[in-house]
Scaffold this active site. Structure first.
Site, short mmCIF file in Angstrom:
data_model
loop_
_atom_site.label_atom_id
_atom_site.label_comp_id
_atom_site.label_asym_id
_atom_site.label_seq_id
_atom_site.Cartn_x
_atom_site.Cartn_y
_atom_site.Cartn_z
N TYR A 1 -8.55 14.47 -4.02
CA TYR A 1 -8.04 14.09 -3.46
C TYR A 1 -7.87 15.14 -2.76
O TYR A 1 -6.79 15.07 -3.13
CB TYR A 1 -7.44 11.86 -2.98
N HIS B 1 0.55 -1.31 0.20
CA HIS B 1 0.66 -0.08 0.14
C HIS B 1 0.93 1.33 -0.37
O HIS B 1 0.12 2.20 -0.62
CB HIS B 1 -0.60 -0.22 1.53
N HIS C 1 -7.37 13.48 2.68
CA HIS C 1 -6.92 11.03 2.67
C HIS C 1 -5.20 11.77 3.10
O HIS C 1 -4.88 10.33 3.17
CB HIS C 1 -6.39 11.42 1.20
N ARG D 1 -10.50 11.68 9.44
CA ARG D 1 -11.89 11.92 8.32
C ARG D 1 -12.34 11.06 9.46
O ARG D 1 -13.82 11.27 8.49
CB ARG D 1 -11.33 11.62 7.09
#
Length: 793
Positions: free
Chosen positions: A570, A536, A694, A666
């Site tokens: 984003y 990731h 983000h 968030r």
């Protein structure tokens, strides 16, 4: 560090042989525990005997596995895996996840047992905040329509992943992962389904009572069939015959035709028909074609739901039969990727097979129009085998994800003002490399142009004859990706190009498979990461030859994906640098991702699952110690979610010591702020708006602390990020850039900034108006005015 599992061509043959006894053991056999687990898993998959295993047996296997493998057991999905837990995780909601170590238990004994907010409820409150944006009349109308669609799409994914995973594990007796709240798992599910029901009903009613009328006032009408004029209905008769009728397949249920499979997220009509001659009554299902527009255009800015048009023409589908009643319904099915990571010969082929298998996943939610009869509903519930608690009666139309088409209407006055991102990060008359030779560059998207910074690095590297190699991770990318095209160009030009593609990126698996094949065909070295870890981290490395023959490395470390489409939606940060320490760290980490390197320590990186949690805990504890010693201390965190118990407990202890803790979250937050004696020094804020917040920022110490640290990167504070993914945080060294990141968090926490505040009881309260009723500062608009350029078109 444990050896990292990697696929081999003989894995399937060997493990099958171990189970059946048909081949000899390999030279280095798996441990007996590993063989037993594979055998058990295979047997359970074949005969469905999982229900016969007790929680105690599973817990024992997990405890022995942790001891024998020396590292995390990373599962096959993001959220619901029974894997390694953080050191302070105690027994799960069903009491099956094992006890903490004595040392950890002693530390946690002084913290109250109800110190965590239940995770599912916290996520639903996040989606409630999205709905509140749709209800905000100060936001342009079509943007409110967009938020309505986002709410619906979010809830679909929540059921497909979180609710489905919870139901599956409860049904099989497996531990249900989540923070320990002391609430029984079934009660959590009951509460989750009820809260989701309340929000779904509020969402549907608000669409009909507020959004539709508001659209109509602007000349945009979403009408039902009976509201159309005779001429409009006649035009749609012809459209039905030409474009809709040929693709419909009515399916009748009778002794010769079993109840049809209902695909996930598809709209259907449940139709009761009768044979006039015999009086025989039958059930039929008509699927609403998903490839046709959700809302058909009647005329300019006048739309009608597709299912209304089909319902008006049922007599043409069932000629000679009498239509007794018809009702719209929608089924949501589990959609969690599940790949057997120990007996998989080829990850790409396995994922392709899994994508085909998904259609058979069990239903987890049934949405029906509130007018449905008891007879038809009972038939659906019985045939689908769905929990009645997951049946939602809603005013139509169902499936409001289709509102994205309405939000896309090109009516500028009903949308946010257009903006042009700043391109000032790099000079237009020079190359990226000359700038990075002199200084690090910190970019903040979407306020800074992604195309003119991150994409430019890869595109210029591909065209530069002095560049020898490009290495990049790809988790999610856009349909037409300039970065992928540049990597292909670089490979075709003879440069060494390595791309780590994460095939298991949820809901993007199919797209990533296509990109991987395209890159391989061009000559790129494509690596699919680890079968037991999602890759990731966001990282790019360019190796360039200097005029004197030496090599210099240029890097980008980001918080968001290499996706030019989402980069305009984003909010993310990226660090571009030629710092040798970052270059060395990136080289070492790529070697871990592509080879068998076991490197775990780095100069400026914190990398999960090996050292990221420990590194953050060390920083929290350092601030706690400074506060106790009478020195200035501070903690500022910005992330998408905080769930990990070890981190939450460390923050509680820091608060007890008097450390000011500011958390900008968030989505999910399991920490309870503002509780006397526990978290009175912790504030939690959330900002939702035009852009999806983000980025992840982890700042420790005051601005004047020379030993203060600031990191940016890809990791949230969740079990999946810290235990089951390769995540990366990179320290920011330039003082001005550190100040910028700290100032951003300060601005979000400022009482003059519009935001939601979390209370200790788990409720979020919106603070967007001052005492005089005037709007507070919108942080995103403020940043746009400073970094971007607003336009009228």
């Amino acid at each position: 560090m444990p050896a990292l599992g990697r696929l081999t061509r003989t894995t399937l043959r060997r493990l099958t042989g171990l189970i059946t006894g048909r081949v000899a053991l390999p030279v280095r056999p798996p441990s007996p525990l590993r063989c037993a687990e594979v055998a058990l898993d295979t047997a359970l998959r074949v005969n469905g005997a999982l229900l016969n295993w007790t929680n105690a047996t599973l817990s024992d296997i997990e405890n022995r596995r942790a001891g024998s493998l020396g590292g995390p057991d990373r599962g096959d999905n993001d959220d619901m895996t029974v894997g390694e837990v953080s050191p302070q995780r105690t027994a799960g909601e069903n009491g099956a996840s094992g006890a903490p170590s004595p040392e950890v238990a002693a530390v946690a004994d002084d913290l109250p047992p109800d110190r965590y907010i239940e995770r599912e409820g916290s996520w639903l409150r996040f989606n409630q905040r999205v709905l509140e944006l749709a209800q905000d009349e100060t936001i342009p109308l079509l943007e409110r329509v967009r938020f309505m669609a986002i709410f619906a799409s979010n809830l679909d994914e929540f059921f497909m992943v979180r609710v489905a995973g919870r139901m599956r594990r409860m049904a099989t007796g497996l531990p249900v992962e989540g923070v320990t709240t002391g609430m029984p798992a079934d009660q959590v599910l009951e509460q989750t389904l009820e809260t989701a029901r309340e929000l779904s009903l509020e969402h549907a009613e608000y669409f009909n009572n507020a959004i539709r009328p508001a659209l109509a006032q602007e000349g945009i009408e979403i009408l039902r069939w009976k509201e159309l004029s005779p001429d409009e209905q006649e035009n749609l008769h012809q459209l039905f015959r030409d474009r809709i009728y040929p693709v419909l397949t009515p399916l009748v249920v009778d002794p010769a035709h079993p109840f049809p499979y209902i695909s996930g997220l598809s709209l259907s009509l449940a139709v009761m028909i009768t044979e006039p001659d015999t009086g025989l009554t039958m059930f039929a299902r008509v699927k609403v074609p998903p490839l046709l527009p959700r809302f058909l255009t009647v005329s300019k800015y006048r739309f009608v739901p597709l299912e209304d048009v089909i319902a008006a023409h049922l007599t043409e589908l069932f000629t000679g039969l009498e239509i007794l009643e018809h009702h719209v319904f929608r089924v949501t099915r589990a959609r969690e990727l599940e790949v057997d990571e120990d007996v998989t010969e080829d990850l790409m082929q396995s994922l392709e097979r899994e994508l085909l298998r998904r259609r058979a996943e069990p239903p987890v939610r049934l949405e029906v129009e509130e007018s449905i009869s008891a007879e038809v509903l009972n038939r659906l519930v019985t045939e689908l085998g769905i929990d009645r608690r997951a049946v939602y009666h809603l005013p139509g139309p169902l499936d409001l994800t289709g509102l994205n088409a309405i939000a896309d209407l090109d009516i500028r006055r009903l949308k946010y003002p257009a903006f042009v991102p700043s391109e000032a990060a790099f000079p237009h008359d020079g190359d990226v490399f000359s700038t990075l030779d002199k200084q690090d560059v910190l970019v903040h998207h979407p306020y800074d142009s992604f195309t003119a910074t991150v994409e430019r690095l890869t595109v210029e590297a591909a065209a530069d004859p002095r560049v020898l190699a490009i290495k990049q991770t790809l988790y999610r990318t856009s349909d037409s990706s300039p970065i992928v095209d540049a990597l292909i160009d670089a490979a075709e030009a003879g440069k060494q190009v390595v791309v780590v593609v994460e095939l298991k990126a949820r809901f993007d698996e199919r797209a990533n498979i296509l990109w991987a094949r395209k890159l391989e065909e061009a000559g790129c070295h494509v690596v699919y990461g680890f079968v037991d870890l999602k890759t990731h981290c966001k990282m790019a490395l360019v190796v360039r030859e200097e005029p004197d023959g030496s090599l210099r490395r240029y890097c980008h470390i980001g918080t968001g994906n290499y996706n030019s489409s989402t980069a305009r939606l984003y909010e993310d940060y990226g660090l571009l640098t030629s710092d040798p320490d970052v270059g060395g760290d990136a080289t070492d980490l790529f070697n871990v991702l592509t080879g068998y390197s076991r490197k775990t320590s780095y100069h400026r990186f914190l990398v999960a699952p090996y050292a990221l949690r420990a590194g953050l805990l060390e920083q929290i504890e350092r601030q706690t110690a400074r506060q106790r010693d009478g020195q200035p201390a501070r903690i500022q965190l910005k992330c998408n979610a905080i769930v990990d118990e070890a981190v939450v407990d460390a923050l509680y202890r820091a608060s007890r010591a008097g450390v000011p803790v500011d958390l900008w979250v968030r989505g999910i937050c399991s920490l309870r702020p503002g509780l006397p004696g526990l978290s009175e020094n912790i504030r939690v804020r959330s900002i939702l708006g035009r852009f999806l917040e983000h980025s992840r920022i982890y700042a420790f110490g005051t601005r004047d602390d020379p030993e203060g640290k600031v990191w940016i990167g890809s990791a949230d504070l969740m079990h999946r990020n810290l235990d089951r993914r390769v995540e990366l945080l990179c320290s920011v060294k330039v003082a001005d850039q550190q100040r910028e990141l700290r100032a951003l968090v300060d601005a979000a926490m400022d009482d003059a900034t519009s935001s939601w505040w979390l209370s200790g009881d788990g409720t979020w309260t919106r603070h967007h108006l001052d005492r005089d009723g005037k709007p507070l500062r919108d942080l995103q608009e403020y940043l746009l005015s400073r970094r971007g350029h607003l336009t009228d078109g």
